[in-house]
Design an enzyme around this catalytic site. Structure first.
Site, PDB file in Angstrom:
ATOM      1  N   GLY A  35       0.779  -1.220  -0.016  1.00 38.79           N
ATOM      2  CA  GLY A  35       0.050  -0.139   0.059  1.00 38.79           C
ATOM      3  C   GLY A  35       0.849   1.265  -0.195  1.00 38.79           C
ATOM      4  O   GLY A  35       2.044   1.216   0.150  1.00 38.79           O
ATOM      5  N   GLN A  66       3.110  10.049   1.790  1.00 41.18           N
ATOM      6  CA  GLN A  66       4.344   9.303   1.681  1.00 41.18           C
ATOM      7  C   GLN A  66       5.322   9.702   0.261  1.00 41.18           C
ATOM      8  O   GLN A  66       6.472   9.589   0.277  1.00 41.18           O
ATOM      9  CB  GLN A  66       4.295   7.745   1.545  1.00 41.18           C
ATOM     10  CG  GLN A  66       3.871   7.039   2.917  1.00 41.18           C
ATOM     11  CD  GLN A  66       3.767   5.672   2.702  1.00 41.18           C
ATOM     12  OE1 GLN A  66       2.652   5.126   2.156  1.00 41.18           O
ATOM     13  NE2 GLN A  66       4.683   5.002   3.032  1.00 41.18           N
ATOM     14  N   CYS A  86       7.112  -0.675   6.755  1.00 41.66           N
ATOM     15  CA  CYS A  86       6.576   0.579   6.126  1.00 41.66           C
ATOM     16  C   CYS A  86       7.636   1.139   4.791  1.00 41.66           C
ATOM     17  O   CYS A  86       8.922   0.923   5.090  1.00 41.66           O
ATOM     18  CB  CYS A  86       6.243   1.578   7.035  1.00 41.66           C
ATOM     19  SG  CYS A  86       5.736   3.210   6.290  1.00 41.66           S
ATOM     20  N   LEU A  87       7.379   1.792   3.830  1.00 42.74           N
ATOM     21  CA  LEU A  87       8.110   2.052   2.684  1.00 42.74           C
ATOM     22  C   LEU A  87       8.671   3.279   3.430  1.00 42.74           C
ATOM     23  O   LEU A  87      10.057   3.522   2.882  1.00 42.74           O
ATOM     24  CB  LEU A  87       7.352   2.278   1.581  1.00 42.74           C
ATOM     25  CG  LEU A  87       6.745   1.174   0.758  1.00 42.74           C
ATOM     26  CD1 LEU A  87       6.018   1.594  -0.420  1.00 42.74           C
ATOM     27  CD2 LEU A  87       7.984   0.118   0.317  1.00 42.74           C
ATOM     28  N   HIS A  91      -3.138   0.868   8.501  1.00 47.42           N
ATOM     29  CA  HIS A  91      -1.724   1.050   8.465  1.00 47.42           C
ATOM     30  C   HIS A  91      -1.557   2.498   7.529  1.00 47.42           C
ATOM     31  O   HIS A  91      -1.206   3.430   7.757  1.00 47.42           O
ATOM     32  CB  HIS A  91      -0.661   0.136   7.801  1.00 47.42           C
ATOM     33  CG  HIS A  91       0.490   0.433   7.659  1.00 47.42           C
ATOM     34  ND1 HIS A  91       1.569   0.348   8.458  1.00 47.42           N
ATOM     35  CD2 HIS A  91       1.235   1.315   6.617  1.00 47.42           C
ATOM     36  CE1 HIS A  91       2.645   0.821   7.896  1.00 47.42           C
ATOM     37  NE2 HIS A  91       2.383   1.332   6.861  1.00 47.42           N
ATOM     38  N   GLU A  92      -2.276   2.064   6.424  1.00 47.75           N
ATOM     39  CA  GLU A  92      -2.193   3.248   5.428  1.00 47.75           C
ATOM     40  C   GLU A  92      -3.007   4.501   5.716  1.00 47.75           C
ATOM     41  O   GLU A  92      -2.459   5.854   5.422  1.00 47.75           O
ATOM     42  CB  GLU A  92      -2.754   2.602   3.931  1.00 47.75           C
ATOM     43  CG  GLU A  92      -1.885   1.674   3.219  1.00 47.75           C
ATOM     44  CD  GLU A  92      -0.661   1.989   2.881  1.00 47.75           C
ATOM     45  OE1 GLU A  92      -0.287   3.398   3.035  1.00 47.75           O
ATOM     46  OE2 GLU A  92       0.133   0.999   3.182  1.00 47.75           O
ATOM     47  N   HIS A 140      -1.296   7.148   7.999  1.00 45.22           N
ATOM     48  CA  HIS A 140      -0.461   8.164   7.368  1.00 45.22           C
ATOM     49  C   HIS A 140      -1.119   9.253   6.915  1.00 45.22           C
ATOM     50  O   HIS A 140      -0.428  10.441   6.921  1.00 45.22           O
ATOM     51  CB  HIS A 140       0.077   7.489   5.958  1.00 45.22           C
ATOM     52  CG  HIS A 140       1.371   6.422   5.919  1.00 45.22           C
ATOM     53  ND1 HIS A 140       2.554   7.012   6.326  1.00 45.22           N
ATOM     54  CD2 HIS A 140       1.233   5.206   5.777  1.00 45.22           C
ATOM     55  CE1 HIS A 140       3.186   5.829   6.422  1.00 45.22           C
ATOM     56  NE2 HIS A 140       2.441   4.926   5.977  1.00 45.22           N
TER      57      HIS A 140
END
Length: 177
Positions: free
Chosen positions: A46, A51, A99-100, A141-142, A145
């Site tokens: 995701g 981000q 996480c990215l 999670h997404e 952000h």
């Protein structure tokens, strides 16, 4: 276009995102294409607009069958704009997250096991889903952000947070985010 993913510490990642007010615009479509390209390039599960430095309430996610992640259930490719999350019970489930924006690390995070989420697709069509398990974890999670929250901020036990190679020596890991 593949965009650079901001890393934990960048002040933009800690800001609250603004709602999308216009749908089906060339700007929104370009943002979504950049997000898709970036997520695919990095093999993510995701990605949230903040981000890549865009403070709008837009997330994408999707996970498909992959021999590298045999225990992960599929999550449909989804564009979720202006999301609203509603837990369906107080039941929580703990699990590893990456996480990215926090590359090379994992942490043990509690998330709601079941939830309902609603929002809009890229055309402005509203939809609602009830989900559980890994799908619910990915959405939470997404969407975190969008409120300036990174998963390490939800970790309770820092003995279960660290670099992938220290936590899981010799093990290949799944996608971040």
């Amino acid at each position: 276009m593949i965009r650079q993913v901001l890393r934990m510490g960048d002040p933009l990642l800690f800001q609250k995102s603004l709602p999308v007010e216009k749908f089906a615009t060339p700007e929104l479509e370009a943002l979504l294409q950049d997000m898709r390209d970036t997520m695919a390039h990095l093999n993510g599960a995701g990605l949230a607009a903040p981000q890549i430095g865009v403070l709008l309430r837009v997330v994408i996610f999707g996970v498909h069958a992959n021999p590298r992640y045999p225990d992960v259930e599929e999550v449909p490719d989804t564009v979720l704009i202006n999301p609203v999350l509603t837990p369906l019970s107080g039941d929580m489930e703990e699990g590893w997250e990456g996480c990215l924006s926090v590359p090379g690390m994992r942490g043990w995070v509690a998330r709601h096991l079941k939830l309902k989420y609603s929002g809009y697709d890229e055309h402005g069509k509203r939809f609602v889903r009830e989900v559980s398990g890994f799908h619910a974890r990915v959405v939470q999670h997404e969407c975190d952000h969008l409120d300036g929250i990174l998963y390490p901020m939800r970790i309770k036990d820092f003995t279960r947070f660290g670099f992938n190679e220290a936590l899981f020596p010799g093990q290949p890991l799944g996608a971040e985010d």
